[in-house]
Design a protein around this motif. Structure first.
Motif, PDB file in Angstrom:
ATOM      1  N   THR A   1       0.840  -1.194   0.000  1.00 28.21           N
ATOM      2  CA  THR A   1       0.000   0.000   0.000  1.00 28.21           C
ATOM      3  C   THR A   1       0.874   1.243   0.000  1.00 28.21           C
ATOM      4  OG1 THR A   1      -1.673  -1.203   1.260  1.00 28.21           O
ATOM      5  CG2 THR A   1      -1.848   1.190   1.259  1.00 28.21           C
ATOM      6  N   SER A   2       0.471   2.245  -0.734  1.00 27.65           N
ATOM      7  CA  SER A   2       1.181   3.524  -0.737  1.00 27.65           C
ATOM      8  C   SER A   2       1.035   4.190   0.626  1.00 27.65           C
ATOM      9  CB  SER A   2       0.622   4.427  -1.840  1.00 27.65           C
ATOM     10  OG  SER A   2       0.812   3.838  -3.104  1.00 27.65           O
ATOM     11  N   SER A   3       1.954   5.086   0.936  1.00 29.19           N
ATOM     12  CA  SER A   3       1.948   5.750   2.234  1.00 29.19           C
ATOM     13  C   SER A   3       2.288   7.224   2.053  1.00 29.19           C
ATOM     14  CB  SER A   3       2.976   5.083   3.158  1.00 29.19           C
ATOM     15  OG  SER A   3       2.978   5.673   4.433  1.00 29.19           O
ATOM     16  N   MET A   4       1.683   8.066   2.894  1.00 26.28           N
ATOM     17  CA  MET A   4       1.917   9.505   2.807  1.00 26.28           C
ATOM     18  C   MET A   4       2.150  10.063   4.198  1.00 26.28           C
ATOM     19  SD  MET A   4      -0.442  12.480   1.066  1.00 26.28           S
ATOM     20  CE  MET A   4      -0.228  11.767  -0.552  1.00 26.28           C
ATOM     21  N   ASP A   5       3.050  11.023   4.285  1.00 25.64           N
ATOM     22  CA  ASP A   5       3.314  11.714   5.539  1.00 25.64           C
ATOM     23  C   ASP A   5       2.070  12.509   5.937  1.00 25.64           C
ATOM     24  OD1 ASP A   5       4.638  12.836   7.733  1.00 25.64           O
ATOM     25  OD2 ASP A   5       5.440  14.488   6.542  1.00 25.64           O
ATOM     26  N   ALA A   6       1.581  12.262   7.140  1.00 28.54           N
ATOM     27  CA  ALA A   6       0.405  12.979   7.642  1.00 28.54           C
ATOM     28  C   ALA A   6       0.610  13.264   9.111  1.00 28.54           C
ATOM     29  CB  ALA A   6      -0.857  12.143   7.431  1.00 28.54           C
ATOM     30  N   LYS A   7       0.313  14.483   9.494  1.00 25.74           N
ATOM     31  CA  LYS A   7       0.487  14.893  10.885  1.00 25.74           C
ATOM     32  C   LYS A   7      -0.867  15.248  11.490  1.00 25.74           C
ATOM     33  CE  LYS A   7       5.220  16.385  10.158  1.00 25.74           C
ATOM     34  NZ  LYS A   7       5.376  15.603   8.985  1.00 25.74           N
ATOM     35  N   ASP A   8      -0.909  15.200  12.807  1.00 27.11           N
ATOM     36  CA  ASP A   8      -2.109  15.597  13.563  1.00 27.11           C
ATOM     37  C   ASP A   8      -3.346  14.814  13.133  1.00 27.11           C
ATOM     38  OD1 ASP A   8      -0.488  17.605  14.775  1.00 27.11           O
ATOM     39  OD2 ASP A   8      -0.871  18.935  13.075  1.00 27.11           O
ATOM     40  N   LEU A   9      -3.238  13.513  13.026  1.00 24.89           N
ATOM     41  CA  LEU A   9      -4.378  12.681  12.638  1.00 24.89           C
ATOM     42  C   LEU A   9      -5.461  12.736  13.712  1.00 24.89           C
ATOM     43  CD1 LEU A   9      -1.817  11.177  11.136  1.00 24.89           C
ATOM     44  CD2 LEU A   9      -3.598   9.546  10.646  1.00 24.89           C
ATOM     45  N   GLN A  10      -6.666  13.100  13.306  1.00 21.88           N
ATOM     46  CA  GLN A  10      -7.805  13.191  14.209  1.00 21.88           C
ATOM     47  C   GLN A  10      -8.978  12.427  13.610  1.00 21.88           C
ATOM     48  OE1 GLN A  10      -8.569  17.372  14.630  1.00 21.88           O
ATOM     49  NE2 GLN A  10      -6.588  17.782  15.578  1.00 21.88           N
ATOM     50  N   PRO A  11      -9.255  11.228  14.134  1.00 22.62           N
ATOM     51  CA  PRO A  11     -10.411  10.483  13.620  1.00 22.62           C
ATOM     52  C   PRO A  11     -11.714  11.130  14.069  1.00 22.62           C
ATOM     53  CG  PRO A  11      -9.169   9.187  15.237  1.00 22.62           C
ATOM     54  CD  PRO A  11      -8.501  10.511  15.130  1.00 22.62           C
ATOM     55  N   PHE A  12     -12.741  11.057  13.221  1.00 21.00           N
ATOM     56  CA  PHE A  12     -14.066  11.549  13.578  1.00 21.00           C
ATOM     57  C   PHE A  12     -15.094  10.817  12.731  1.00 21.00           C
ATOM     58  CE2 PHE A  12     -12.696  14.222  10.091  1.00 21.00           C
ATOM     59  CZ  PHE A  12     -13.851  14.544   9.379  1.00 21.00           C
ATOM     60  N   HIS A  13     -16.355  11.000  13.053  1.00 20.51           N
ATOM     61  CA  HIS A  13     -17.434  10.370  12.294  1.00 20.51           C
ATOM     62  C   HIS A  13     -18.205  11.433  11.515  1.00 20.51           C
ATOM     63  CE1 HIS A  13     -16.564   6.962  14.896  1.00 20.51           C
ATOM     64  NE2 HIS A  13     -17.183   6.222  13.980  1.00 20.51           N
ATOM     65  N   LYS A  14     -18.581  11.085  10.300  1.00 16.81           N
ATOM     66  CA  LYS A  14     -19.341  11.982   9.443  1.00 16.81           C
ATOM     67  C   LYS A  14     -20.347  11.116   8.691  1.00 16.81           C
ATOM     68  CE  LYS A  14     -18.471  15.395   5.784  1.00 16.81           C
ATOM     69  NZ  LYS A  14     -17.397  16.075   5.041  1.00 16.81           N
ATOM     70  N   ASN A  15     -21.622  11.436   8.848  1.00 16.54           N
ATOM     71  CA  ASN A  15     -22.693  10.669   8.198  1.00 16.54           C
ATOM     72  C   ASN A  15     -22.604   9.178   8.512  1.00 16.54           C
ATOM     73  OD1 ASN A  15     -23.622  13.065   6.990  1.00 16.54           O
ATOM     74  ND2 ASN A  15     -22.257  12.772   5.239  1.00 16.54           N
ATOM     75  N   GLY A  16     -22.229   8.861   9.747  1.00 10.18           N
ATOM     76  CA  GLY A  16     -22.149   7.471  10.181  1.00 10.18           C
ATOM     77  C   GLY A  16     -20.928   6.716   9.677  1.00 10.18           C
ATOM     78  N   GLU A  17     -19.977   7.403   9.043  1.00 10.62           N
ATOM     79  CA  GLU A  17     -18.778   6.760   8.520  1.00 10.62           C
ATOM     80  C   GLU A  17     -17.540   7.285   9.239  1.00 10.62           C
ATOM     81  OE1 GLU A  17     -19.638   5.884   3.899  1.00 10.62           O
ATOM     82  OE2 GLU A  17     -19.267   7.999   4.377  1.00 10.62           O
ATOM     83  N   LYS A  18     -16.486   6.481   9.232  1.00 10.60           N
ATOM     84  CA  LYS A  18     -15.216   6.889   9.823  1.00 10.60           C
ATOM     85  C   LYS A  18     -14.485   7.818   8.855  1.00 10.60           C
ATOM     86  CE  LYS A  18     -14.472   2.738  12.540  1.00 10.60           C
ATOM     87  NZ  LYS A  18     -13.581   1.595  12.790  1.00 10.60           N
ATOM     88  N   TRP A  19     -14.056   8.933   9.371  1.00 10.52           N
ATOM     89  CA  TRP A  19     -13.268   9.905   8.624  1.00 10.52           C
ATOM     90  C   TRP A  19     -12.024  10.237   9.427  1.00 10.52           C
ATOM     91  CZ3 TRP A  19     -14.607  13.361   4.322  1.00 10.52           C
ATOM     92  CH2 TRP A  19     -15.720  12.911   3.605  1.00 10.52           C
ATOM     93  N   VAL A  20     -11.061  10.896   8.790  1.00 15.86           N
ATOM     94  CA  VAL A  20      -9.872  11.367   9.486  1.00 15.86           C
ATOM     95  C   VAL A  20      -9.517  12.752   8.954  1.00 15.86           C
ATOM     96  CG1 VAL A  20      -8.223  10.256   7.904  1.00 15.86           C
ATOM     97  CG2 VAL A  20      -7.540  10.742  10.263  1.00 15.86           C
ATOM     98  N   ARG A  21      -9.131  13.606   9.880  1.00 18.86           N
ATOM     99  CA  ARG A  21      -8.659  14.961   9.558  1.00 18.86           C
ATOM    100  C   ARG A  21      -7.153  14.946   9.810  1.00 18.86           C
ATOM    101  NH1 ARG A  21     -11.901  17.311  13.015  1.00 18.86           N
ATOM    102  NH2 ARG A  21     -13.526  17.578  11.472  1.00 18.86           N
ATOM    103  N   PHE A  22      -6.380  15.534   8.892  1.00 19.69           N
ATOM    104  CA  PHE A  22      -4.926  15.501   9.046  1.00 19.69           C
ATOM    105  C   PHE A  22      -4.303  16.634   8.251  1.00 19.69           C
ATOM    106  CE2 PHE A  22      -6.240  12.847   5.563  1.00 19.69           C
ATOM    107  CZ  PHE A  22      -5.349  13.099   4.538  1.00 19.69           C
TER     108      PHE A  22
END
Length: 177
Positions: free
Chosen positions: A58-79
């Motif tokens: 799988t490809s990978s990307m540098d991401a900082k400040d990962l914050q999981p949250f839910h939106k419309n009943g689905e898992k999302w992440v802010r970064f």
């Protein structure tokens, strides 16, 4: 093998060979990339050095400040993606919110960990690829973006003796693959 078959076999091979060669000649040669290329993280057009990593699935990307949250009943992440723009040398920070497609378990020298995987767009050459990237703080790594085999199968071949074989040129309006 009977006598008729033994006489026909060489004729079959002779007549079949031109068809095989003609078919091979009509196929387009695959693109060859170096093990390090420049890409553009879309839609911000952030120029970044990417490593084409045949050892990663799988490809990978540098991401900082990962914050999981839910939106419309689905898992999302802010970064935040903080990359050194390879054209300007300036550190560019761009916030993203993406739906979590899945999570992967990654094993390394430091043990195993679970990472969120999101869809991101990246321009390589003249093509924008919408691919899955696992997110991890890769700040101490030489290359902030790794392209794994799932993406490489769409690109072409990798020649490990080459680097920077082409420049990325993608218009923002181009449709993703």
């Amino acid at each position: 093998m009977n006598r008729l078959a033994s006489l026909m076999l060489p004729l079959l091979l002779i007549f079949a060979a031109p068809v095989t060669f003609a078919a091979a000649a009509s196929t387009k040669a695959p693109q060859v990339f170096g093990w390090i290329e420049e890409g553009l993280v879309q839609p911000e057009n952030i120029a970044v050095k990417i490593k084409l990593d045949t050892g990663a699935l799988t490809s990978s990307m540098d991401a900082k400040d990962l914050q999981p949250f839910h939106k419309n009943g689905e898992k999302w992440v802010r970064f935040n993606v903080e990359l050194k723009d390879s054209n300007t040398g300036k550190v560019v920070s761009a916030p993203f919110e993406r739906r979590v497609e899945r999570t992967v378990k990654v094993r390394g020298a430091g043990g195993a960990e679970r990472r969120p995987v999101v869809l991101m767009n990246i321009c390589i050459g003249k093509q924008i690829y919408s691919e899955q990237f696992s997110l991890k703080n890769r700040g101490k790594m030489n290359y902030p973006v790794l392209i794994g085999r799932r993406t490489l199968e769409h690109l072409g071949m990798v020649d490990v003796s080459k680097t920077f074989t082409l420049e990325p040129h993608c218009a923002k309006s181009l449709a993703a693959r």
